[in-house]
Write a protein that holds these residues in place. Structure first.
Motif, mmCIF file in Angstrom:
data_model
loop_
_atom_site.group_PDB
_atom_site.id
_atom_site.type_symbol
_atom_site.label_atom_id
_atom_site.label_comp_id
_atom_site.label_asym_id
_atom_site.label_seq_id
_atom_site.Cartn_x
_atom_site.Cartn_y
_atom_site.Cartn_z
ATOM 1 N N UNK A 292 4.137 2.360 8.307
ATOM 2 C CA UNK A 292 3.905 4.049 8.394
ATOM 3 C C UNK A 292 3.740 4.473 9.800
ATOM 4 N N UNK A 293 2.682 3.790 10.343
ATOM 5 C CA UNK A 293 2.413 4.232 11.480
ATOM 6 C C UNK A 293 3.145 3.929 12.693
ATOM 7 N N UNK A 310 -2.798 17.448 4.117
ATOM 8 C CA UNK A 310 -1.281 17.886 4.349
ATOM 9 C C UNK A 310 -0.102 17.221 4.241
ATOM 10 N N UNK A 311 -0.392 15.892 4.313
ATOM 11 C CA UNK A 311 0.870 15.128 4.297
ATOM 12 C C UNK A 311 1.641 15.239 3.003
ATOM 13 N N UNK A 368 7.103 8.922 2.948
ATOM 14 C CA UNK A 368 7.607 8.537 1.452
ATOM 15 C C UNK A 368 6.962 7.190 1.242
ATOM 16 N N UNK A 369 7.072 6.150 2.118
ATOM 17 C CA UNK A 369 6.352 4.942 1.920
ATOM 18 C C UNK A 369 4.814 5.075 1.815
ATOM 19 N N UNK A 370 4.368 5.680 2.599
ATOM 20 C CA UNK A 370 2.960 6.146 2.266
ATOM 21 C C UNK A 370 2.464 6.476 1.007
ATOM 22 N N UNK A 371 3.305 7.304 0.304
ATOM 23 C CA UNK A 371 2.989 7.813 -0.918
ATOM 24 C C UNK A 371 3.385 6.721 -1.908
ATOM 25 N N UNK A 372 4.167 5.977 -1.685
ATOM 26 C CA UNK A 372 4.678 4.879 -2.751
ATOM 27 C C UNK A 372 3.344 3.808 -2.637
ATOM 28 N N UNK A 377 3.512 7.908 -6.433
ATOM 29 C CA UNK A 377 5.018 8.053 -6.947
ATOM 30 C C UNK A 377 5.032 8.247 -8.412
ATOM 31 N N UNK A 378 4.184 7.741 -9.113
ATOM 32 C CA UNK A 378 3.870 8.070 -10.648
ATOM 33 C C UNK A 378 3.597 9.277 -11.087
ATOM 34 N N UNK A 379 3.198 10.231 -10.044
ATOM 35 C CA UNK A 379 2.819 11.841 -10.631
ATOM 36 C C UNK A 379 3.789 12.652 -9.811
ATOM 37 N N UNK A 380 4.314 12.268 -8.739
ATOM 38 C CA UNK A 380 5.213 13.168 -7.716
ATOM 39 C C UNK A 380 6.704 12.993 -8.018
ATOM 40 N N UNK A 381 7.461 13.915 -7.753
ATOM 41 C CA UNK A 381 8.665 13.622 -8.073
ATOM 42 C C UNK A 381 9.710 13.130 -6.645
ATOM 43 N N UNK A 382 8.830 12.603 -5.736
ATOM 44 C CA UNK A 382 9.716 12.186 -4.430
ATOM 45 C C UNK A 382 10.005 10.794 -4.642
#
Length: 384
Positions: A292-293, A310-311, A368-372, A377-382
Motif C-alpha cells: 500500500x505504502x 478520510x481514506x 482498495x488494497x488497504x480496504x481489503x 470489503x464485506x461492508x462496503x461496495x468497492x
C-alpha cells in the motif's frame, strides 16, 4: 486412442448385472465422488436422478451434499436414503464398497418397493470382489494424476508443443479458449487432484497440485463448460473432505493466481480476470500493507493514524466515479459533509493531487488494497 474397456471395467459390469438380476431392480456402481463407473440395464422403478446419471455418467450435482449427509462416506454397512421429492429421487439403498478398509466406491440400489435385509445379504458374495476390482481399476490413479500435473505445468509455460501434445492425447479439447483456474483449498488438496484425475466421460481438462493451490486448465467454449468443471471440482472436494476457499480464473497462470488471492482476501468465492478492474494493476505485487505504502506514498500519508478517517471517504468517491451525489448517498452523509472531507484530503495530500491522473490511479489501487486488508470489503461496495 483405444476405446476398448479395461478388463476390470468389463468384470465390474458383469457383477453389476448380476446384482441387478438378484434384486430384480436397477443398480449402479460409482466412485466415492458418485461418478458412475457401471450401471445395470433398467429394471423396475426409475427417477430423474437415475436417468441423468446413466445419460451423463454422473448424477446431477445438487443432491450430492444431501446424499453425503447420511454418513455414507464413513459407513461400513448399507445405508437407506429416503425419497426426496425436492430432487425427484426415489428411496435408495447405498452399500459402501471398501477394500482393505478404504472406501473405493458405492453400490446404489433403487429401493422401490422397499427391500428387506435378506436380498442385501445375498449380495455379500459379490460386493467384496466388486470392491477389489474397483481398487485395481483405481490403482494407477495417483500416477495418472502426477502425469496430468506434469503436463499441466508444461502447458502453463506457454510451450506450444505441450499444448499440442495434450490435445493429441485427448487430454484437452482442440476447441475452446484456454483458461486457467487457480483454486485455494482447505484440506488435502492432493487427494482432490487425484480424484479429479479419474478418466470419466466428460470434457477433458488438466489438473496440477502446485503445493499451495490447485491449478485447473480447460479449453472452454462457454460458461456451461466451466460450470460443469466446477461441479467436478466441488464433488472431488467433498469426497476428499476438503473445501474450496476461493478461485481465480484468467487466461494465464500468474493472472489466475492474483485473482484467487484477491478473491480470498475479499471473502469472495470467485474473481475472474475480465471482471477484476483495478485489481489487475496489482499483478506482481504482494497483497500486503507494505505494498500500500510502496505503491502510493499519498496513501501512506492519508492513512496516518491522525488522519485515517478520510481514506474510506476518498475510496468511495473514486468508486463512484467522483460523483458527489452518489458518494454522499453511499456514505449516508450530506453533500456539504462530503465536500468538507474532500477539502481536508486536499489539505493533507497537497494541492493538485486529486487532479493528477497517475497519482490518483496509484492512490485508488493502494486504498482498495488497504480496504481489503482491513476487512472493509464485506461492508462496503468497492470490492468487486
Amino acid at each position: 486412442m483405444s476405446k476398448v474397456p479395461p478388463p476390470q471395467l468389463m468384470n465390474i459390469q458383469d457383477i453389476v448385472d448380476d446384482c441387478a438380476q438378484i434384486l430384480q431392480r436397477s443398480v449402479e456402481v460409482t466412485t466415492p465422488a458418485i461418478a458412475v463407473i457401471a450401471a445395470s440395464a433398467q429394471i423396475g422403478a426409475i427417477d430423474k436422478n437415475r436417468a441423468a446419471s446413466i445419460l451423463n455418467r454422473t448424477p446431477p450435482p445438487e443432491p450430492i451434499p444431501w446424499m453425503l449427509s447420511f454418513g455414507i462416506q464413513e459407513a461400513v454397512l448399507p445405508v437407506r436414503l429416503p425419497a426426496n421429492p425436492r430432487y425427484d429421487m426415489l428411496p435408495r439403498v447405498v452399500i459402501p464398497l471398501r477394500h482393505e478398509d478404504r472406501l473405493v466406491g458405492y453400490l446404489w440400489i433403487i429401493d422401490e418397493p422397499a427391500l428387506g435385509d435378506a436380498p442385501l445379504v445375498r449380495l455379500g458374495s459379490l460386493t467384496a470382489p466388486l470392491a477389489r476390482l474397483i481398487d485395481e481399476r483405481d490403482a494407477p490413479l495417483a500416477a495418472r494424476a502426477q502425469q496430468l500435473g506434469e503436463l499441466a505445468r508444461e502447458v502453463l509455460t506457454g510451450d506450444p508443443a505441450a499444448l499440442a501434445g495434450a490435445r493429441e492425447r485427448d487430454l484437452l479439447p482442440s476447441d475452446g479458449e484456454l483458461t486457467v483456474h487457480r483454486v485455494l483449498v482447505e484440506g488435502d488438496q492432493r487427494a482432490v487432484a487425484v480424484e479429479l484425475a479419474r478418466p470419466l466421460v466428460r470434457r477433458p481438462f488438466l489438473v496440477a497440485d502446485s503445493h499451495d493451490s490447485l491449478v485447473l486448465i480447460e479449453c472452454r467454449r462457454d460458461d456451461k463448460d466451466t460450470e460443469a468443471l466446477m461441479e467436478e471440482l466441488q464433488s472431488a472436494a467433498l469426497v476428499a473432505g476438503a473445501e474450496v476457499v476461493a478461485r481465480g480464473s484468467a487466461p494465464t497462470a500468474p493472472q489466475a493466481r492474483l485473482m484467487a488471492d484477491v478473491a480470498k482476501l475479499c471473502g469472495q468465492d470467485l474473481l475472474r480476470w475480465e471482471e477484476a478492474g483495478a485489481w489487475r494493476l496489482l499483478r506482481g505485487w504482494e497483497l500486503t500493507s507494505a505494498t500500500v505504502a510502496e505503491m502510493s506514498p499519498d496513501a501512506a500519508v492519508l492513512l496516518d493514524d491522525l488522519r485515517n478517517s478520510y481514506w474510506h471517504t476518498l475510496l468511495t468517491y473514486f468508486e463512484h466515479s467522483r460523483n458527489v451525489s452518489a458518494t454522499a448517498n453511499a456514505l449516508y452523509i450530506h453533500r456539504a459533509t462530503l465536500h468538507y472531507r474532500l477539502d481536508r484530503v486536499r489539505e493533507i495530500l497537497g494541492p493538485g493531487v486529486l487532479d493528477d491522473g497517475w497519482r490518483c490511479a496509484a492512490l485508488y489501487v493502494a486504498l482498495k488494497l488497504h480496504a481489503a486488508l482491513q476487512g472493509k470489503n464485506r461492508e462496503a461496495p468497492f470490492c468487486p
